[in-house]
Scaffold this active site. Structure first.
Site, PDB file in Angstrom:
ATOM      1  N   CYS A   1       0.820  -1.226   0.000  1.00 55.85           N
ATOM      2  CA  CYS A   1       0.000   0.000   0.000  1.00 55.85           C
ATOM      3  C   CYS A   1       0.852   1.274   0.000  1.00 55.85           C
ATOM      4  O   CYS A   1       0.355   2.348  -0.339  1.00 55.85           O
ATOM      5  CB  CYS A   1      -0.955   0.006   1.184  1.00 55.85           C
ATOM      6  SG  CYS A   1      -2.114  -1.380   1.117  1.00 55.85           S
TER       7      CYS A   1
ATOM      8  N   HIS B   1      -3.660   6.975   1.900  1.00 56.88           N
ATOM      9  CA  HIS B   1      -4.029   5.621   1.495  1.00 56.88           C
ATOM     10  C   HIS B   1      -5.419   5.276   2.024  1.00 56.88           C
ATOM     11  O   HIS B   1      -5.788   5.664   3.132  1.00 56.88           O
ATOM     12  CB  HIS B   1      -3.001   4.602   1.995  1.00 56.88           C
ATOM     13  CG  HIS B   1      -3.376   3.224   1.561  1.00 56.88           C
ATOM     14  ND1 HIS B   1      -3.456   2.885   0.244  1.00 56.88           N
ATOM     15  CD2 HIS B   1      -3.774   2.139   2.263  1.00 56.88           C
ATOM     16  CE1 HIS B   1      -3.876   1.635   0.150  1.00 56.88           C
ATOM     17  NE2 HIS B   1      -4.068   1.160   1.365  1.00 56.88           N
TER      18      HIS B   1
ATOM     19  N   ASN C   1      -9.937  -0.813  -1.298  1.00 58.32           N
ATOM     20  CA  ASN C   1      -8.496  -0.596  -1.178  1.00 58.32           C
ATOM     21  C   ASN C   1      -7.824  -1.167  -2.419  1.00 58.32           C
ATOM     22  O   ASN C   1      -7.808  -2.380  -2.617  1.00 58.32           O
ATOM     23  CB  ASN C   1      -7.978  -1.298   0.089  1.00 58.32           C
ATOM     24  CG  ASN C   1      -6.468  -1.151   0.254  1.00 58.32           C
ATOM     25  OD1 ASN C   1      -5.801  -0.530  -0.569  1.00 58.32           O
ATOM     26  ND2 ASN C   1      -5.941  -1.736   1.318  1.00 58.32           N
TER      27      ASN C   1
HETATM   28  O1  UT7 Z   1      -6.585  -3.521   3.131  1.00 61.91           O
HETATM   29  C1  UT7 Z   1      -5.312  -4.027   3.512  1.00 61.91           C
HETATM   30  C2  UT7 Z   1      -4.871  -3.388   4.743  1.00 61.91           C
HETATM   31  N1  UT7 Z   1      -5.856  -3.622   5.734  1.00 61.91           N
HETATM   32  C3  UT7 Z   1      -6.126  -2.748   6.678  1.00 61.91           C
HETATM   33  O2  UT7 Z   1      -5.551  -1.698   6.747  1.00 61.91           O
HETATM   34  C4  UT7 Z   1      -7.169  -3.180   7.640  1.00 61.91           C
HETATM   35  C5  UT7 Z   1      -7.241  -2.308   8.867  1.00 61.91           C
HETATM   36  N2  UT7 Z   1      -8.245  -2.824   9.733  1.00 61.91           N
HETATM   37  C6  UT7 Z   1      -9.569  -2.657   9.471  1.00 61.91           C
HETATM   38  O3  UT7 Z   1      -9.943  -1.990   8.517  1.00 61.91           O
HETATM   39  C7  UT7 Z   1     -10.562  -3.275  10.421  1.00 61.91           C
HETATM   40  O4  UT7 Z   1      -9.870  -3.839  11.504  1.00 61.91           O
HETATM   41  C8  UT7 Z   1     -11.415  -4.361   9.727  1.00 61.91           C
HETATM   42  C9  UT7 Z   1     -12.381  -3.708   8.764  1.00 61.91           C
HETATM   43  C10 UT7 Z   1     -10.551  -5.357   9.013  1.00 61.91           C
HETATM   44  C11 UT7 Z   1     -12.242  -5.086  10.778  1.00 61.91           C
HETATM   45  O5  UT7 Z   1     -13.025  -4.171  11.483  1.00 61.91           O
HETATM   46  P1  UT7 Z   1     -13.120  -4.246  13.074  1.00 61.91           P
HETATM   47  O6  UT7 Z   1     -14.067  -3.229  13.489  1.00 61.91           O
HETATM   48  O7  UT7 Z   1     -11.711  -4.185  13.604  1.00 61.91           O
HETATM   49  O8  UT7 Z   1     -13.768  -5.660  13.270  1.00 61.91           O
HETATM   50  P2  UT7 Z   1     -13.201  -6.927  14.070  1.00 61.91           P
HETATM   51  O9  UT7 Z   1     -12.071  -7.535  13.337  1.00 61.91           O
HETATM   52  O10 UT7 Z   1     -13.016  -6.535  15.498  1.00 61.91           O
HETATM   53  O11 UT7 Z   1     -14.442  -7.877  13.969  1.00 61.91           O
HETATM   54  C12 UT7 Z   1     -15.699  -7.569  14.586  1.00 61.91           C
HETATM   55  C13 UT7 Z   1     -16.685  -8.618  14.210  1.00 61.91           C
HETATM   56  C14 UT7 Z   1     -16.139 -10.043  14.339  1.00 61.91           C
HETATM   57  O12 UT7 Z   1     -17.205 -10.862  14.772  1.00 61.91           O
HETATM   58  P3  UT7 Z   1     -17.303 -11.290  16.306  1.00 61.91           P
HETATM   59  O13 UT7 Z   1     -16.028 -12.042  16.589  1.00 61.91           O
HETATM   60  O14 UT7 Z   1     -17.418 -10.023  17.062  1.00 61.91           O
HETATM   61  O15 UT7 Z   1     -18.515 -12.141  16.323  1.00 61.91           O
HETATM   62  C15 UT7 Z   1     -15.792 -10.423  12.930  1.00 61.91           C
HETATM   63  O16 UT7 Z   1     -15.870 -11.813  12.702  1.00 61.91           O
HETATM   64  O17 UT7 Z   1     -17.026  -8.462  12.817  1.00 61.91           O
HETATM   65  C16 UT7 Z   1     -16.872  -9.715  12.155  1.00 61.91           C
HETATM   66  N3  UT7 Z   1     -16.509  -9.462  10.775  1.00 61.91           N
HETATM   67  C17 UT7 Z   1     -17.426  -9.336   9.803  1.00 61.91           C
HETATM   68  N4  UT7 Z   1     -18.766  -9.400   9.819  1.00 61.91           N
HETATM   69  C18 UT7 Z   1     -19.419  -9.246   8.671  1.00 61.91           C
HETATM   70  C19 UT7 Z   1     -15.288  -9.310  10.224  1.00 61.91           C
HETATM   71  N5  UT7 Z   1     -15.402  -9.087   8.906  1.00 61.91           N
HETATM   72  C20 UT7 Z   1     -16.714  -9.113   8.615  1.00 61.91           C
HETATM   73  C21 UT7 Z   1     -17.447  -8.947   7.422  1.00 61.91           C
HETATM   74  N6  UT7 Z   1     -18.800  -9.010   7.502  1.00 61.91           N
HETATM   75  N7  UT7 Z   1     -16.877  -8.702   6.230  1.00 61.91           N
END
Ligand code: UT7
Length: 335
Positions: free
Chosen positions: A94, A261, A291
């Protein structure tokens, strides 16, 4: 987003509210980052009114090359109709385009190059965790249900799979006056954070360098610690912008616009907050593209330029954070 909800356990609402992405595009099978990159290079040259034969440097950034070797750089050089010039590739994910701008600018400043093209191009579709029925649903060629195993696999990768989109962008650079163009830049890398997001399979520490067991174990897909990545990105990009502006006696307050980014709309909003500038100074386009990794900065810059946000004399900050970890910032005065 609605289409993705047909092939995995997710929803438009979750994706929109947690990431800001509303839609993204996937290249057709057989269309790689060389083709997208070459199209972007040709469009940028036409826009800059520069003939391909004037270009004497091509810097390519991608994490999704067409083939393992050689790099995309010579393939894009050839496909875009450039001469037998210096062409090389950067692997800063990125942060690849940001590194590319800094490298190209350095060679222009030292007189080693006179007209440079920097291109960022990505086709992530190849590693998305979708099987044939899922792709069929997404591409409108399969009307039936998605295979349950495919659905489960896509759901396993949902946190990262919903983020990425395919695209390309390019910029033409030439030497300018002392008070215009790239005024300062700061680049950083720290491999201590390499596991925040990485693709652990396909590599020569393993013999053979790829095998069926690695594929089966998902080693050729990104492995991501989303929350920690989020935290680091929010800290690193503002710090780099403060350092880069500070190097020329300025502060982030002086920036007219920040081309940041786009990994998550909440990261972009947090960067504005950390910098103490209004959200409007750090605009986003993740809703439309997702992204696009190394293509993000040039696509966003292009859209801002079209919208009149980078008029002559504007002070523009570029910043990115990517796998490696690599990050940094550049300060640019529009000629
Ligand atoms: O693009 C490449 C570089 N990546 C980044 O820079 C990513 C940076 N991080 C992020 O953007 C965020 O951390 C994410 C978008 C990846 C995740 O968001 P979050 O608010 O940190 O969610 P989380 O990982 O804490 O997950 C919360 C819940 C989980 O469920 P439980 O364990 O609470 O039941 C995940 O399983 O959301 C669930 N979850 C989803 N639910 C529906 C994770 N991805 C999804 C999804 N749809 N696509």
């Amino acid at each position: 987003n609605a289409q993705l909800a047909e092939v995995m356990d997710t929803s438009d609402d979750w994706i929109r509210s947690r990431t800001g992405v509303e839609r993204r595009r996937y290249a057709e099978p057989g269309v790689g980052s060389v083709e997208l990159g070459a199209r972007a290079v040709r469009a940028a040259l036409a826009d800059a009114d520069v003939d391909p034969e004037e270009v004497d440097l091509l810097v390519s950034a991608t994490m999704t090359p067409d083939v393992f070797a050689p790099a995309n750089a010579p393939l894009i050089q050839h496909a875009a109709g450039l001469g037998p010039i210096a062409a090389y590739e950067l692997r800063q994910q990125c942060a690849g385009f940001l590194y590319g701008l800094e490298m190209a600018n350095s060679l222009l400043e030292t007189g080693r190059a006179s007209v440079a093209v920097v291109v960022g191009a990505e086709v992530h579709a190849g590693y998305l965790p979708f099987g044939p029925t899922a792709w069929g649903r997404l591409r409108g060629t399969h009307a039936g249900p998605v295979d349950p195993d495919e659905y489960a696999k896509a759901t396993e990768g949902r946190a990262w799979a919903v983020l990425f989109g395919d695209g390309a962008g390019a910029a033409v650079l030439r030497r300018g006056g002392a008070d215009e163009g790239f005024l300062a830049g700061r680049l950083f890398s720290d491999g201590a954070h390499h596991e925040l997001i990485h693709v652990p399979g396909i590599g020569f520490r393993h013999q053979p360098y790829i095998d069926a067991a690695q594929l089966e174990a998902g080693m050729c897909e990104p492995h991501m610690n989303g929350m920690e990545l989020f935290r680091q990105a929010v800290r690193a990009m503002p710090e780099a912008l403060v350092a880069a502006t500070g190097a020329v006696g300025l502060t982030p307050d002086d920036l007219d616009v920040v081309v940041a980014h786009q990994a998550n709309a909440r990261i972009v909003a947090a960067v504005a907050n950390q910098l103490g500038v209004s959200d409007d100074v750090v605009p986003g386009n993740i809703a439309a593209h997702g992204n696009t990794t190394a293509a993000t900065l040039p696509i966003l810059y292009h859209e801002l330029r079209e919208a009149g946000r980078t008029a002559s004399g504007s002070l523009v900050g570029f910043t990115a954070f990517g796998a490696g970890a690599h990050w940094g910032a550049s300060v640019y005065r529009t000629p």
